[in-house]
Write an enzyme that holds these catalytic residues in place. Sequence first.
Site, PDB file in Angstrom:
ATOM      1  N   SER A 138       0.863  -1.187   0.000  1.00  0.00           N
ATOM      2  CA  SER A 138       0.000   0.000   0.000  1.00  0.00           C
ATOM      3  C   SER A 138       0.890   1.224   0.000  1.00  0.00           C
ATOM      4  O   SER A 138       2.075   1.141   0.333  1.00  0.00           O
ATOM      5  CB  SER A 138      -0.844  -0.003   1.283  1.00  0.00           C
ATOM      6  OG  SER A 138      -1.500   1.230   1.448  1.00  0.00           O
ATOM      7  N   TYR A 151      -1.895  -1.220  10.978  1.00  0.00           N
ATOM      8  CA  TYR A 151      -1.981  -1.505   9.539  1.00  0.00           C
ATOM      9  C   TYR A 151      -0.710  -1.029   8.833  1.00  0.00           C
ATOM     10  O   TYR A 151      -0.092  -1.774   8.063  1.00  0.00           O
ATOM     11  CB  TYR A 151      -3.218  -0.805   8.961  1.00  0.00           C
ATOM     12  CG  TYR A 151      -3.371  -0.988   7.471  1.00  0.00           C
ATOM     13  CD1 TYR A 151      -3.710  -2.222   6.930  1.00  0.00           C
ATOM     14  CD2 TYR A 151      -3.157   0.076   6.595  1.00  0.00           C
ATOM     15  CE1 TYR A 151      -3.843  -2.397   5.558  1.00  0.00           C
ATOM     16  CE2 TYR A 151      -3.293  -0.083   5.230  1.00  0.00           C
ATOM     17  CZ  TYR A 151      -3.634  -1.316   4.711  1.00  0.00           C
ATOM     18  OH  TYR A 151      -3.761  -1.486   3.346  1.00  0.00           O
TER      19      TYR A 151
HETATM   20  N1  LIG Z   1      -8.791  -0.339  -0.596  1.00  0.00           N
HETATM   21  C1  LIG Z   1      -7.701   0.384  -0.486  1.00  0.00           C
HETATM   22  O1  LIG Z   1      -7.752   1.634  -0.475  1.00  0.00           O
HETATM   23  C2  LIG Z   1      -6.358  -0.281  -0.395  1.00  0.00           C
HETATM   24  C3  LIG Z   1      -5.219   0.510  -0.584  1.00  0.00           C
HETATM   25  C4  LIG Z   1      -3.963  -0.079  -0.514  1.00  0.00           C
HETATM   26  C5  LIG Z   1      -3.832  -1.430  -0.279  1.00  0.00           C
HETATM   27  N2  LIG Z   1      -4.956  -2.183  -0.088  1.00  0.00           N
HETATM   28  C6  LIG Z   1      -4.761  -3.616   0.174  1.00  0.00           C
HETATM   29  O2  LIG Z   1      -5.429  -4.373  -0.808  1.00  0.00           O
HETATM   30  C7  LIG Z   1      -5.733  -5.671  -0.300  1.00  0.00           C
HETATM   31  C8  LIG Z   1      -7.180  -6.021  -0.645  1.00  0.00           C
HETATM   32  O3  LIG Z   1      -8.045  -5.118  -0.007  1.00  0.00           O
HETATM   33  P1  LIG Z   1      -9.339  -4.504  -0.713  1.00  0.00           P
HETATM   34  O4  LIG Z   1      -9.162  -3.038  -0.789  1.00  0.00           O
HETATM   35  O5  LIG Z   1      -9.657  -5.255  -1.942  1.00  0.00           O
HETATM   36  O6  LIG Z   1     -10.418  -4.741   0.446  1.00  0.00           O
HETATM   37  P2  LIG Z   1     -11.616  -5.790   0.587  1.00  0.00           P
HETATM   38  O7  LIG Z   1     -12.588  -5.606  -0.507  1.00  0.00           O
HETATM   39  O8  LIG Z   1     -12.053  -5.634   1.996  1.00  0.00           O
HETATM   40  O9  LIG Z   1     -10.900  -7.197   0.386  1.00  0.00           O
HETATM   41  C9  LIG Z   1     -10.113  -7.796   1.370  1.00  0.00           C
HETATM   42  C10 LIG Z   1     -10.086  -9.287   1.113  1.00  0.00           C
HETATM   43  O10 LIG Z   1      -9.212  -9.901   2.066  1.00  0.00           O
HETATM   44  C11 LIG Z   1      -9.920 -11.017   2.590  1.00  0.00           C
HETATM   45  N3  LIG Z   1      -9.415 -11.458   3.881  1.00  0.00           N
HETATM   46  C12 LIG Z   1      -9.285 -10.781   5.035  1.00  0.00           C
HETATM   47  N4  LIG Z   1      -8.799 -11.587   5.991  1.00  0.00           N
HETATM   48  C13 LIG Z   1      -8.627 -12.810   5.436  1.00  0.00           C
HETATM   49  C14 LIG Z   1      -8.175 -14.067   5.900  1.00  0.00           C
HETATM   50  N5  LIG Z   1      -7.800 -14.264   7.158  1.00  0.00           N
HETATM   51  N6  LIG Z   1      -8.119 -15.116   5.012  1.00  0.00           N
HETATM   52  C15 LIG Z   1      -8.509 -14.955   3.747  1.00  0.00           C
HETATM   53  N7  LIG Z   1      -8.978 -13.801   3.253  1.00  0.00           N
HETATM   54  C16 LIG Z   1      -9.031 -12.742   4.089  1.00  0.00           C
HETATM   55  C17 LIG Z   1     -11.370 -10.576   2.642  1.00  0.00           C
HETATM   56  O11 LIG Z   1     -12.218 -11.693   2.807  1.00  0.00           O
HETATM   57  P3  LIG Z   1     -13.670 -11.646   3.531  1.00  0.00           P
HETATM   58  O12 LIG Z   1     -14.645 -11.277   2.454  1.00  0.00           O
HETATM   59  O13 LIG Z   1     -13.850 -13.019   4.040  1.00  0.00           O
HETATM   60  O14 LIG Z   1     -13.577 -10.613   4.618  1.00  0.00           O
HETATM   61  C18 LIG Z   1     -11.463  -9.933   1.268  1.00  0.00           C
HETATM   62  O15 LIG Z   1     -11.603 -10.905   0.275  1.00  0.00           O
HETATM   63  C19 LIG Z   1      -5.437  -5.624   1.202  1.00  0.00           C
HETATM   64  O16 LIG Z   1      -4.188  -6.262   1.449  1.00  0.00           O
HETATM   65  C20 LIG Z   1      -5.325  -4.134   1.490  1.00  0.00           C
HETATM   66  O17 LIG Z   1      -4.458  -3.870   2.572  1.00  0.00           O
HETATM   67  C21 LIG Z   1      -6.204  -1.653  -0.149  1.00  0.00           C
END
Ligand SMILES: NC(=O)c1ccc[n+]([C@@H]2O[C@H](COP(=O)([O-])OP(=O)(O)OC[C@H]3O[C@@H](n4cnc5c(N)ncnc54)[C@H](OP(=O)(O)O)[C@@H]3O)[C@@H](O)[C@H]2O)c1
Length: 242
Positions: A138, A151
């Site tokens: 990130s 985080y």
């Molecule tokens: N959104 C942003 O602004 C942003 C920015 C920078 C980086 N990121 C990174 O991008 C990645 C994906 O996030 P996203 O933005 O796509 O958010 P999201 O839509 O909330 O997706 C997160 C995913 O991680 C899964 N997850 C969480 N804990 C888990 C576990 N113990 N085992 C398996 N799966 C698990 C969730 O599953 P469930 O459906 O079961 O909860 C969901 O599928 C993360 O690493 C986040 O830190 C996001």
Amino acid sequence: MEKVALVTGSSSGIGFETSLALARDGFYTFATMRDVSKGDKLMEISKKENLMIDIIELDVDKEDSIKNTVQNIMEKKQRIDLLVNNAGWGLWGSVEDVSVDEFKTQFETNFFAIIRMIQEVLPIMRKQNSGNIVNISSVAGRIGFPISPAYISSKFALEGLSESLRFELMPFGINVIIIEPGVIKTNFFEPIKLAKKAENTDVYKDITTKVISGVKMMAQMGTEPKVVADTIIQAIKEEIIR
Ligand SMILES: NC(=O)c1ccc[n+]([C@@H]2O[C@H](COP(=O)([O-])OP(=O)(O)OC[C@H]3O[C@@H](n4cnc5c(N)ncnc54)[C@H](OP(=O)(O)O)[C@@H]3O)[C@@H](O)[C@H]2O)c1
């Protein structure tokens, strides 16, 4: 030769779009999620477009779950060319308010689970003498900001891990790629997971409210997760060393 991808956290957001984008690009894609009932939409699109996507259960916090997943993939496809460590979540609260146990819980998914995934997949990639490991970090892996130290620390740790690993794996023909998204329009900010102590104290209330409402507002205007998925594909293609 058919390329095989394993994506974690495919139930929504970046993982969902990345699984689709990889399958559309020709990868046989194992889209993993801890609750497979969340895979209906992905399955529907996959069927409609005739994509090669298997949805399988994987909770990255559980060592057995990781071992079973990798074993299942190897039984079915005998190779893994790409691992996308995407699963993650965000804990909110000041350093004073987040307990050490809560820090550990945050690190469990965002950092230690990634080490477990990599350790399970590496012997396979080394044997193949090829592979790509993509770690979703990130902008928070580069710059600190208030009220999300757990985080942010987990993503800084992931950056260090990835940079070291990249050097270790070069001789084996395996690439390590870090993706550093900004604010992306996903479920990430809903619901906000606040440290227990922060729920019951007013010391950091003002800044907490400002930071959380600020990021939620930015998320509404954020980049679509598909852009991150496309960036991953571009990075893999640019990074191919053999
Ligand atoms: N959104 C942003 O602004 C942003 C920015 C920078 C980086 N990121 C990174 O991008 C990645 C994906 O996030 P996203 O933005 O796509 O958010 P999201 O839509 O909330 O997706 C997160 C995913 O991680 C899964 N997850 C969480 N804990 C888990 C576990 N113990 N085992 C398996 N799966 C698990 C969730 O599953 P469930 O459906 O079961 O909860 C969901 O599928 C993360 O690493 C986040 O830190 C996001």
